[in-house]
Write an enzyme that holds these catalytic residues in place. Sequence first.
Site, PDB file in Angstrom:
ATOM      1  N   ASN A 110       0.804  -1.217   0.000  1.00 45.59           N
ATOM      2  CA  ASN A 110       0.000   0.000   0.000  1.00 45.59           C
ATOM      3  C   ASN A 110       0.840   1.272   0.000  1.00 45.59           C
ATOM      4  O   ASN A 110       0.368   2.320  -0.434  1.00 45.59           O
ATOM      5  CB  ASN A 110      -0.923   0.001   1.227  1.00 45.59           C
ATOM      6  CG  ASN A 110      -1.571   1.350   1.458  1.00 45.59           C
ATOM      7  OD1 ASN A 110      -2.525   1.724   0.796  1.00 45.59           O
ATOM      8  ND2 ASN A 110      -1.023   2.116   2.407  1.00 45.59           N
ATOM      9  N   TYR A 149       3.909   9.300 -10.952  1.00 41.68           N
ATOM     10  CA  TYR A 149       2.922   8.477 -10.252  1.00 41.68           C
ATOM     11  C   TYR A 149       2.254   7.491 -11.209  1.00 41.68           C
ATOM     12  O   TYR A 149       2.110   6.306 -10.900  1.00 41.68           O
ATOM     13  CB  TYR A 149       1.881   9.390  -9.601  1.00 41.68           C
ATOM     14  CG  TYR A 149       0.889   8.688  -8.711  1.00 41.68           C
ATOM     15  CD1 TYR A 149       1.244   8.311  -7.415  1.00 41.68           C
ATOM     16  CD2 TYR A 149      -0.401   8.412  -9.147  1.00 41.68           C
ATOM     17  CE1 TYR A 149       0.335   7.674  -6.576  1.00 41.68           C
ATOM     18  CE2 TYR A 149      -1.315   7.780  -8.328  1.00 41.68           C
ATOM     19  CZ  TYR A 149      -0.942   7.413  -7.038  1.00 41.68           C
ATOM     20  OH  TYR A 149      -1.858   6.778  -6.219  1.00 41.68           O
ATOM     21  N   ALA A 204       3.423   6.314 -14.013  1.00 45.04           N
ATOM     22  CA  ALA A 204       4.401   5.302 -14.408  1.00 45.04           C
ATOM     23  C   ALA A 204       4.550   4.243 -13.326  1.00 45.04           C
ATOM     24  O   ALA A 204       4.581   3.035 -13.605  1.00 45.04           O
ATOM     25  CB  ALA A 204       5.753   5.957 -14.691  1.00 45.04           C
TER      26      ALA A 204
END
Length: 246
Positions: A89, A154, A156
């Site tokens: 996460n 982000y 990518a």
Amino acid sequence: MATALITGASQGIGACIAERLAKDGYDIAINHFPSEGDKANAEKVAETCRSFGVKAELFAANVADYAQCEEMVKAVKASFGSIDALVNNAGITKDGLLLRMSEAQYDAVIAVNQKSVFNMIKLVGAVMLRQKHGSIVSLASVAGLYGNPGQMNYSASKAAIVGMTKTAAKELGSRGITVNAVAPGFIKTPMTDALTDEQRDKMLGLVAMGRYGDPAEIAGVVSFLCSADASYVTGQTIEISGGLMM
């Protein structure tokens, strides 16, 4: 008792996932960034997890650093005996338009959002291979599926997670390990609360359901993917976006 390790679980969606898996009966290993503020937040999450009658412990590590991940995985295994579910996460943003984005901005986001997933799947995957079972879920994003202006780094990193998920699923599936991803859309967080009414209306105009998602709705899908009900689901990226971009 099964154990779940969640990275970046001191707040937000990660905290919600930790609490949901605790409610499901998992012992919880809560990873947090090595800072006093993050540790304090993580301890609050642990207290909530313990209220469900499970064991919950904190593990400080910068998951962009392979050596720190290695030490953390060893410590979790030693404390809990097994790692049955891994939720990747941890993530950051350092937004900027492509032509103005610095190399440092790009590298930092790739390191935390993408390399951490490699680190954790490699290390925890080795534990799960010996166990001959396990569930891995990584958080991608709709930005990785559709792109988003100002988020080259982000987007990518999150697009990479989709490919990494498919590859890991193919490599680990024969040993009873499922590997999936979820791709959240616009989720209600303090960041979205700070938007102007005009910005909010523009964003929600793209969503079929006309509202933001709740972190608990992400946690519910992660819970399913970690459960026996999803034992034949692997290599998938499940979009949780209320019908964005249909």
